[in-house]
Design an enzyme around this catalytic site. Structure first.
Site, PDB file in Angstrom:
ATOM      1  N   ASP A  30     100.077  90.869 -33.040  1.00 32.11           N
ATOM      2  CA  ASP A  30      99.264  90.211 -34.074  1.00 32.11           C
ATOM      3  C   ASP A  30      99.698  90.723 -35.442  1.00 32.11           C
ATOM      4  O   ASP A  30     100.245  91.827 -35.562  1.00 32.11           O
ATOM      5  CB  ASP A  30      97.772  90.488 -33.871  1.00 32.11           C
ATOM      6  CG  ASP A  30      96.912  89.683 -34.854  1.00 32.11           C
ATOM      7  OD1 ASP A  30      97.204  88.493 -35.069  1.00 32.11           O
ATOM      8  OD2 ASP A  30      95.957  90.246 -35.422  1.00 32.11           O
ATOM      9  N   SER A  31      99.426  89.924 -36.458  1.00 34.01           N
ATOM     10  CA  SER A  31      99.727  90.351 -37.825  1.00 34.01           C
ATOM     11  C   SER A  31      98.891  91.577 -38.198  1.00 34.01           C
ATOM     12  O   SER A  31      99.274  92.346 -39.071  1.00 34.01           O
ATOM     13  CB  SER A  31      99.412  89.210 -38.789  1.00 34.01           C
ATOM     14  OG  SER A  31      98.041  88.869 -38.682  1.00 34.01           O
ATOM     15  N   CYS A  93      98.194  85.693 -32.302  1.00 31.06           N
ATOM     16  CA  CYS A  93      97.955  85.405 -33.715  1.00 31.06           C
ATOM     17  C   CYS A  93      98.221  83.918 -33.892  1.00 31.06           C
ATOM     18  O   CYS A  93      99.325  83.440 -33.572  1.00 31.06           O
ATOM     19  CB  CYS A  93      98.926  86.235 -34.567  1.00 31.06           C
ATOM     20  SG  CYS A  93      98.889  85.831 -36.320  1.00 31.06           S
ATOM     21  N   ASN A  94      97.221  83.209 -34.368  1.00 32.19           N
ATOM     22  CA  ASN A  94      97.383  81.752 -34.520  1.00 32.19           C
ATOM     23  C   ASN A  94      98.436  81.418 -35.555  1.00 32.19           C
ATOM     24  O   ASN A  94      99.197  80.471 -35.398  1.00 32.19           O
ATOM     25  CB  ASN A  94      96.051  81.128 -34.916  1.00 32.19           C
ATOM     26  CG  ASN A  94      95.073  81.134 -33.767  1.00 32.19           C
ATOM     27  OD1 ASN A  94      95.047  80.223 -32.974  1.00 32.19           O
ATOM     28  ND2 ASN A  94      94.297  82.182 -33.641  1.00 32.19           N
ATOM     29  N   GLU A 178      88.836  92.277 -42.397  1.00 37.78           N
ATOM     30  CA  GLU A 178      89.747  93.443 -42.426  1.00 37.78           C
ATOM     31  C   GLU A 178      89.150  94.578 -43.272  1.00 37.78           C
ATOM     32  O   GLU A 178      89.416  95.745 -43.037  1.00 37.78           O
ATOM     33  CB  GLU A 178      91.114  93.052 -42.998  1.00 37.78           C
ATOM     34  CG  GLU A 178      91.881  92.084 -42.126  1.00 37.78           C
ATOM     35  CD  GLU A 178      92.962  92.756 -41.278  1.00 37.78           C
ATOM     36  OE1 GLU A 178      93.440  93.819 -41.665  1.00 37.78           O
ATOM     37  OE2 GLU A 178      93.292  92.190 -40.212  1.00 37.78           O
ATOM     38  N   CYS A 212      91.473  81.511 -35.229  1.00 38.59           N
ATOM     39  CA  CYS A 212      91.982  82.751 -35.812  1.00 38.59           C
ATOM     40  C   CYS A 212      91.387  83.902 -35.013  1.00 38.59           C
ATOM     41  O   CYS A 212      90.174  83.914 -34.748  1.00 38.59           O
ATOM     42  CB  CYS A 212      91.587  82.866 -37.282  1.00 38.59           C
ATOM     43  SG  CYS A 212      92.007  84.464 -37.997  1.00 38.59           S
ATOM     44  N   THR A 213      92.231  84.834 -34.648  1.00 42.96           N
ATOM     45  CA  THR A 213      91.792  85.910 -33.751  1.00 42.96           C
ATOM     46  C   THR A 213      90.790  86.865 -34.403  1.00 42.96           C
ATOM     47  O   THR A 213      90.158  87.663 -33.707  1.00 42.96           O
ATOM     48  CB  THR A 213      93.016  86.715 -33.279  1.00 42.96           C
ATOM     49  OG1 THR A 213      93.767  87.106 -34.429  1.00 42.96           O
ATOM     50  CG2 THR A 213      93.885  85.894 -32.362  1.00 42.96           C
ATOM     51  N   HIS A 214      90.651  86.803 -35.709  1.00 46.70           N
ATOM     52  CA  HIS A 214      89.656  87.652 -36.378  1.00 46.70           C
ATOM     53  C   HIS A 214      88.234  87.093 -36.235  1.00 46.70           C
ATOM     54  O   HIS A 214      87.260  87.844 -36.324  1.00 46.70           O
ATOM     55  CB  HIS A 214      89.946  87.732 -37.879  1.00 46.70           C
ATOM     56  CG  HIS A 214      91.073  88.648 -38.240  1.00 46.70           C
ATOM     57  ND1 HIS A 214      92.355  88.445 -37.801  1.00 46.70           N
ATOM     58  CD2 HIS A 214      91.098  89.766 -38.996  1.00 46.70           C
ATOM     59  CE1 HIS A 214      93.125  89.404 -38.287  1.00 46.70           C
ATOM     60  NE2 HIS A 214      92.387  90.217 -39.025  1.00 46.70           N
TER      61      HIS A 214
HETATM   62  N1  DGL Z   1      95.305  86.975 -36.789  1.00 42.86           N
HETATM   63  C1  DGL Z   1      95.734  85.879 -37.613  1.00 42.86           C
HETATM   64  C2  DGL Z   1      95.476  84.548 -36.929  1.00 42.86           C
HETATM   65  O1  DGL Z   1      95.018  84.499 -35.820  1.00 42.86           O
HETATM   66  C3  DGL Z   1      95.067  85.862 -38.963  1.00 42.86           C
HETATM   67  C4  DGL Z   1      95.349  87.044 -39.833  1.00 42.86           C
HETATM   68  C5  DGL Z   1      96.394  86.818 -40.873  1.00 42.86           C
HETATM   69  O2  DGL Z   1      96.244  85.963 -41.756  1.00 42.86           O
HETATM   70  O3  DGL Z   1      97.377  87.534 -40.790  1.00 42.86           O
HETATM   71  O4  DGL Z   1      95.733  83.522 -37.495  1.00 42.86           O
END
Ligand code: DGL
Length: 294
Positions: A30-31, A93-94, A178, A212-214
């Protein structure tokens, strides 16, 4: 072998440093921290497997970055995980799935190692959510990058051509989460605003995907701003089920995934920062290892 590495060097950004063995953990990329919500669900389904989580926390967020940059960063991380021995990497990560998965699968994987696999989170989410809507009108809440990529509507069209997708880019949500500000009044303002904008775009929406995983961290808050009867779908369990199913259908890959019930956490940020922020996502103490990608 020399020719193979030369070809990789010419056509890809970074070569594999070795073949990395023929068995290894499952890589979860993931990012930042959001992929931990996916890792948690995958580990519940597959408690015996070994995992390496890689968070590119030093370069997060990816959501507002260009296609080229997200692709470059994602490929660097996937290559790193391959070098750690991972045979299978999940882009949890999407944004990376939307902007980098196809290029990596089609262009880089055959050059790096055609026997390894990289999977994303958008296809399994779309397959599951498409079967849940009655009105055939779905809403998507995601980062700007994921929305602009149009990946969700395009994937939906491939499977369910009678389903209409409306999307809302929630620019502030990832930074709020975050920074652990997602329970503040300021966060409520942005969450409510994006939810209302999405519903105003299409009043027939009966199912909303969290792309989005967040976002699972603010699922309850999002729900509180939704009228009754609208389903809100997080992707963690869907992705976990889909991975279990994938490994059942591909026993040759399942055999290459080691099973000693271990998890390692790698971060491009400081380990202290990772440990403190990761605990927002996983309610446990985490010992991470710092990595440099250059
Ligand atoms: N985890 C990323 C996603 O699922 C979003 C976080 C980012 O923007 O890096 O899209």
């Amino acid at each position: 072998m020399q020719n193979l590495f030369k070809e990789i060097e010419e056509k890809s950004l970074i070569p594999l440093r070795g073949l990395g063995g023929f068995t290894g953990p499952i890589g979860i990329f993931d990012s930042g921290y959001g992929g931990l919500t996916i890792l948690e669900k995958i580990r519940t389904e597959m408690p015996d497997n070994d995992f390496i989580y890689l968070g590119d926390n030093a370069r997060t967020p990816y959501g507002t970055r260009s296609f080229d940059v997200v692709y470059k960063y994602t490929l660097e991380c996937v290559t790193y995980l391959f070098n750690m021995g991972c045979q299978l990497v999940v882009l949890a990560c999407n944004t990376a799935s939307a902007k980098a998965l196809r290029s990596i699968q089609q262009r880089d994987l055959p050059l790096l190692d055609g026997n390894r696999r990289v999977l994303g989170v958008i296809r399994p989410t779309v397959e599951a959510v498409g079967a849940m809507t009655h009105t055939k009108h779905i809403g998507l809440l995601a980062t700007t990058g994921t929305v602009q990529s149009n990946s969700y509507p395009l994937e939906i069209q491939k499977i369910y051509n009678d389903i209409f997708v409306s999307s809302e880019a929630c620019t502030m949500w990832v930074p709020l989460i975050e920074n652990n500000e997602h329970n503040s009044e300021g966060a409520d303002y942005f969450i409510q605003k994006n939810v209302q904008l999405l519903l105003a775009t299409d009043p027939e929406i009966d199912t909303i995907m969290l792309g989005c995983t967040h976002y699972p961290l603010i699922e309850a808050k999002i729900k509180s701003f939704l009228p009754k009867g609208i389903k809100l779908i997080s992707q963690g369990e869907i992705v976990a089920q889909s991975l279990v199913d994938y490994l059942k259908r591909h026993p040759e890959m399942d055999h290459r995934c080691t099973k000693n019930a271990t998890t390692r956490y790698l971060t491009t940020e400081s380990v202290e920062k990772f440990a403190s922020s990761a605990s927002i996502f996983l309610k446990q103490a985490i010992l991470a290892e710092h990595i440099d990608l250059d």
